[in-house]
Design an enzyme around this catalytic site. Sequence first.
Site, PDB file in Angstrom:
ATOM      1  N   ASP A   1     -17.510  26.723  44.882  1.00 40.33           N
ATOM      2  CA  ASP A   1     -17.562  25.858  43.702  1.00 40.33           C
ATOM      3  C   ASP A   1     -18.901  26.023  43.002  1.00 40.33           C
ATOM      4  OD1 ASP A   1     -15.173  24.973  44.470  1.00 40.33           O
ATOM      5  OD2 ASP A   1     -15.763  22.903  44.916  1.00 40.33           O
TER       6      ASP A   1
ATOM      7  N   CYS B   1     -25.580  -3.627  55.958  1.00 42.34           N
ATOM      8  CA  CYS B   1     -26.717  -3.689  56.871  1.00 42.34           C
ATOM      9  C   CYS B   1     -27.844  -2.908  56.200  1.00 42.34           C
ATOM     10  CB  CYS B   1     -26.325  -3.032  58.189  1.00 42.34           C
ATOM     11  SG  CYS B   1     -27.729  -2.567  59.206  1.00 42.34           S
TER      12      CYS B   1
ATOM     13  N   SER C   1      13.182   7.260  31.773  1.00 45.29           N
ATOM     14  CA  SER C   1      13.004   7.274  33.232  1.00 45.29           C
ATOM     15  C   SER C   1      14.267   7.856  33.879  1.00 45.29           C
ATOM     16  CB  SER C   1      12.680   5.885  33.751  1.00 45.29           C
ATOM     17  OG  SER C   1      13.777   5.051  33.543  1.00 45.29           O
TER      18      SER C   1
ATOM     19  N   LYS D   1      18.927  17.645  39.131  1.00 45.06           N
ATOM     20  CA  LYS D   1      19.192  17.875  37.709  1.00 45.06           C
ATOM     21  C   LYS D   1      20.354  18.842  37.530  1.00 45.06           C
ATOM     22  CE  LYS D   1      14.248  17.443  36.866  1.00 45.06           C
ATOM     23  NZ  LYS D   1      12.983  18.113  36.550  1.00 45.06           N
TER      24      LYS D   1
ATOM     25  N   ARG E   1       2.988   8.751  29.669  1.00 51.24           N
ATOM     26  CA  ARG E   1       4.335   8.326  29.301  1.00 51.24           C
ATOM     27  C   ARG E   1       4.306   7.016  28.506  1.00 51.24           C
ATOM     28  NH1 ARG E   1       8.089   5.043  32.012  1.00 51.24           N
ATOM     29  NH2 ARG E   1      10.194   5.465  31.290  1.00 51.24           N
TER      30      ARG E   1
ATOM     31  N   CYS F   1     -26.733  -2.331  65.123  1.00 54.59           N
ATOM     32  CA  CYS F   1     -28.164  -2.536  65.363  1.00 54.59           C
ATOM     33  C   CYS F   1     -28.542  -4.018  65.433  1.00 54.59           C
ATOM     34  CB  CYS F   1     -28.984  -1.857  64.276  1.00 54.59           C
ATOM     35  SG  CYS F   1     -28.850  -2.691  62.681  1.00 54.59           S
TER      36      CYS F   1
ATOM     37  N   GLU G   1      14.652  19.193  43.042  1.00 53.79           N
ATOM     38  CA  GLU G   1      13.186  19.307  43.060  1.00 53.79           C
ATOM     39  C   GLU G   1      12.595  18.157  43.849  1.00 53.79           C
ATOM     40  OE1 GLU G   1      11.947  19.217  38.950  1.00 53.79           O
ATOM     41  OE2 GLU G   1      13.435  20.730  38.396  1.00 53.79           O
TER      42      GLU G   1
ATOM     43  N   ASP H   1       4.909  12.017  43.523  1.00 59.23           N
ATOM     44  CA  ASP H   1       4.517  10.628  43.274  1.00 59.23           C
ATOM     45  C   ASP H   1       3.175  10.590  42.548  1.00 59.23           C
ATOM     46  OD1 ASP H   1       4.712   7.946  43.297  1.00 59.23           O
ATOM     47  OD2 ASP H   1       4.266   7.670  45.425  1.00 59.23           O
TER      48      ASP H   1
ATOM     49  N   CYS I   1     -30.874   1.878  61.582  1.00 64.15           N
ATOM     50  CA  CYS I   1     -29.617   1.596  62.276  1.00 64.15           C
ATOM     51  C   CYS I   1     -28.965   2.934  62.659  1.00 64.15           C
ATOM     52  CB  CYS I   1     -28.713   0.790  61.335  1.00 64.15           C
ATOM     53  SG  CYS I   1     -27.034   0.625  61.911  1.00 64.15           S
TER      54      CYS I   1
ATOM     55  N   GLU J   1       4.081  16.144  36.220  1.00 62.23           N
ATOM     56  CA  GLU J   1       3.515  15.015  36.960  1.00 62.23           C
ATOM     57  C   GLU J   1       2.077  15.335  37.346  1.00 62.23           C
ATOM     58  OE1 GLU J   1       5.592  12.573  37.155  1.00 62.23           O
ATOM     59  OE2 GLU J   1       4.997  11.234  38.788  1.00 62.23           O
TER      60      GLU J   1
ATOM     61  N   TYR K   1     -18.897  29.066  40.996  1.00 58.38           N
ATOM     62  CA  TYR K   1     -18.026  28.832  39.839  1.00 58.38           C
ATOM     63  C   TYR K   1     -18.774  28.033  38.767  1.00 58.38           C
ATOM     64  CZ  TYR K   1     -14.134  27.103  37.039  1.00 58.38           C
ATOM     65  OH  TYR K   1     -13.306  26.790  35.998  1.00 58.38           O
ATOM     66  N   ASP K   2     -19.456  26.956  39.218  1.00 62.61           N
ATOM     67  CA  ASP K   2     -20.205  26.127  38.267  1.00 62.61           C
ATOM     68  C   ASP K   2     -21.272  26.950  37.560  1.00 62.61           C
ATOM     69  OD1 ASP K   2     -18.715  23.996  38.944  1.00 62.61           O
ATOM     70  OD2 ASP K   2     -20.173  23.099  40.308  1.00 62.61           O
TER      71      ASP K   2
ATOM     72  N   CYS L   1     -25.170  -6.699  62.009  1.00 61.95           N
ATOM     73  CA  CYS L   1     -24.589  -5.356  62.090  1.00 61.95           C
ATOM     74  C   CYS L   1     -24.121  -5.094  63.528  1.00 61.95           C
ATOM     75  CB  CYS L   1     -25.636  -4.328  61.675  1.00 61.95           C
ATOM     76  SG  CYS L   1     -25.168  -2.643  62.043  1.00 61.95           S
TER      77      CYS L   1
ATOM     78  N   LYS M   1      10.308  14.958  44.195  1.00 56.92           N
ATOM     79  CA  LYS M   1       9.874  13.938  43.233  1.00 56.92           C
ATOM     80  C   LYS M   1       8.412  13.617  43.551  1.00 56.92           C
ATOM     81  CE  LYS M   1      11.414   9.614  41.165  1.00 56.92           C
ATOM     82  NZ  LYS M   1      10.132   8.973  41.098  1.00 56.92           N
TER      83      LYS M   1
HETATM   84  S1  IVH Z   1      12.280  14.947  35.547  1.00 52.73           S
HETATM   85  C1  IVH Z   1      14.262  12.934  32.026  1.00 52.73           C
HETATM   86  N1  IVH Z   1      11.299  15.943  37.748  1.00 52.73           N
HETATM   87  O1  IVH Z   1       9.622  10.574  38.311  1.00 52.73           O
HETATM   88  C2  IVH Z   1      13.781  13.519  33.275  1.00 52.73           C
HETATM   89  N2  IVH Z   1      10.560  13.787  37.102  1.00 52.73           N
HETATM   90  O2  IVH Z   1      11.040   8.004  38.344  1.00 52.73           O
HETATM   91  C3  IVH Z   1      12.333  13.640  33.282  1.00 52.73           C
HETATM   92  N3  IVH Z   1       8.872  12.808  38.579  1.00 52.73           N
HETATM   93  O3  IVH Z   1       8.958   9.621  35.014  1.00 52.73           O
HETATM   94  C4  IVH Z   1      11.733  13.597  34.596  1.00 52.73           C
HETATM   95  N4  IVH Z   1       8.744  14.494  39.978  1.00 52.73           N
HETATM   96  O4  IVH Z   1       7.199  11.009  36.238  1.00 52.73           O
HETATM   97  C5  IVH Z   1      11.298  14.882  36.925  1.00 52.73           C
HETATM   98  N5  IVH Z   1      10.489  16.991  39.642  1.00 52.73           N
HETATM   99  C6  IVH Z   1      10.491  15.940  38.820  1.00 52.73           C
HETATM  100  C7  IVH Z   1       9.664  14.813  39.046  1.00 52.73           C
HETATM  101  C8  IVH Z   1       9.736  13.743  38.153  1.00 52.73           C
HETATM  102  C9  IVH Z   1       8.280  13.291  39.671  1.00 52.73           C
HETATM  103  C10 IVH Z   1       8.610  11.465  38.005  1.00 52.73           C
HETATM  104  C11 IVH Z   1       8.490  11.445  36.516  1.00 52.73           C
HETATM  105  C12 IVH Z   1       9.449  10.394  36.047  1.00 52.73           C
HETATM  106  C13 IVH Z   1       9.667   9.607  37.292  1.00 52.73           C
HETATM  107  C14 IVH Z   1      10.972   8.880  37.277  1.00 52.73           C
END
Ligand code: IVH
Length: 674
Positions: free
Chosen positions: A33, A432, A82, A296, A139, A417, A116, A120, A437, A180, A36-37, A414, A118
């Site tokens: 790093d 502390c 959503s 999907k 969003r 110590c 896919e 978080d 310590c 995401e 790189y910097d 503490c 999901k």
């Molecule tokens: S597709 C209209 N794909 O999950 C479809 N969403 O609970 C658009 N998320 O708002 C979303 N991984 O932020 C999609 N592989 C993925 C995802 C994903 C995470 C999130 C996304 C969405 C939320 C819905």
Amino acid sequence: MTATIQKKIEQLRDTIRYHDRKYYGENNPEITDYEYDKLVKELQRLEQLSPEFITPDSPTQRVGGEPLTQFPTVEHRIPMLSIDNTYTDAELKDFDRRIKRMAGIGGHQDIEYVVELKIDGVATTLWYEQGIFVKGATRGDGFTGDDVTANLKTIRQIPLKLETDGGKHKIPPVLEIRGEIYLPVKEFQRLNEEREETGEQQFANPRNAAAGSLKLLDPRITARRHLRIFAYALGYYERLELQTHIQCLELISGFGLPVNPHIKLCTNIDEVIHYCNEWNNRRRELEYMVDGMVIKVNSLLLHEQLGSTSKAPRWVISYKFQPEQAVTQVEEIIVQVGKTGTLTPVANLTPVPLAGTTVSRATLHNFDEIRRKDIRVGDYVLVQKAGEIIPQVVHVLKEKRTGCERPFDEPATCPACKERVSRDDQEVYLRCHNLFCLAQAKRRIQYFSSRDAMDIEGLGPALVELLVDKRLVKDYADLFYIRKDDLVNLERMGEKSSSNLIKAIEASKNRDLDRLICALGIHNVGSHTAEVLAEHFDSLETLADETQDELETIHEIGPVVARSIVDFFRNKHTGAIIGKLKAAGVNTKKISAAKFVKNTKISGKSFVITGTLQKYSRKEIETLIKSLGGRVASSVSKKTDYLVAGAESGSKLNKAREYNIRILDEDGFEKIIG
Ligand code: IVH
């Protein structure tokens, strides 16, 4: 001459992009790093010399600019809806039946799905025009979000200029990519540890940390959070011929954005269910959090046919994993001591299996949290893994109380110590203050040698523990007085590792000033603040002599940090430790080429620009000011020295008048800079 500079600039940009790809795209960095910097700083220096070569896709444009006061809002061209949730295999089968019915497909015929992970994190959308990243937003409520472009630019995985896709697709005039933003679990843990050290409230989970980091008004802080992205869909686009979702993902990946590798094209719903169950079991292998799967329909024609409800598209559904929680009992509550003396309560639990490991401890964060959740020794508690590694207590199962539970009293001394501890008014933490310590000493030495600080290779926590226990070191300055003979007889320390460690300690004597300031372990001063301080001071000695008031005039240094710095240097033990560092030959001066030119008429002065200027563009005047050692801020405060006001200046002009700040027109500005 200019042609050579331009060539050098372009070469540097290519090199930096190459290393971006190695680091983030392939997870296989070739340089440190630090190196790189250095490349980025060299590019910055050249661009400051020749601002006419600065382009919006230059890697320097990632380095966050001045803080904003608020985010502008952006209306989404296509709403960011959503997704409906399912929790069981049966619900997935219902989804498949529904799709077939609406698409007019018979029960015997199968639908192709893309499955896919999901991720978080936080949903975001990225706008590219002619292949250049121009805007990115959160969003929000699905229809309008916050413009967080400056923060998104700090994410090195997001190309500022789309890659050419091996010529498969022409770069479209407009392309919106959705994905995401997330924080890897390790980064989340590092961030929380840092926050614990500086007395800031910890984030509950990586998602909150990612959301908080994306919504910071100061992109320079976001840059330090190491956010990441997985792109998962297209939003609005022009002039692209696409038939399937898989093709969209291939296109996104070809243009240089990261797409999650665990994507599967399934030919029927049974395969989908099988894959979802597989990841329910495998999710802990990942370096980031996933809370389910997203399923999907592959055909884009079917997407159109199926359409959306007001809340969610009909062609997509999520399969949510059950949260990983377990019930267990608090056997005792112990108190740990951090490097700056912060006391953290930890619950020792009756071991319980949770998310692939046996959990026997949970952090309780701070003493207010124990009170708020009313956690008592003997209580049954619901625990959950937030960062997949550190379990947290969600709540107490009060119905299981027998009356034998013992409330936990905040410690007065503490645990290591026995010195009295105290609580600052603004802070949630007990501390502390005893510099000797032993528990603190260990943590401080570990921090001193860590990567962001003096970066002493081979000196990990276990070895520090041993060195302190064997009384070979009491504080970090003692490290520079260890002899090889002291080491060779320690457990697991042969001839070779001993001489390597001595070499590594020796090498660390030449670290730059910012690293040394960071390594000292001043309360509230992490590596970013250390950089800010090193930019202002030529040596540790000049920093040590500064008063609270003077420190507060530095941009980004507020009263709490200034107080901590003054307290640190005033502490009677600090002088002795710094004396030992200096006597050992540790560098206390700034080595790096000055980041800004000194001794100009405006060095160190703070400017705000407002209105429309005639002779300069915003970028040009900002670059000019910075190249002469000045600073440019986005809003007027009492610390502003000059307001440069062009035509149609508004509220900033009024505010500058109110604060009696010198207002300059362009001619006045040119006189000032000489
Ligand atoms: S597709 C209209 N794909 O999950 C479809 N969403 O609970 C658009 N998320 O708002 C979303 N991984 O932020 C999609 N592989 C993925 C995802 C994903 C995470 C999130 C996304 C969405 C939320 C819905």
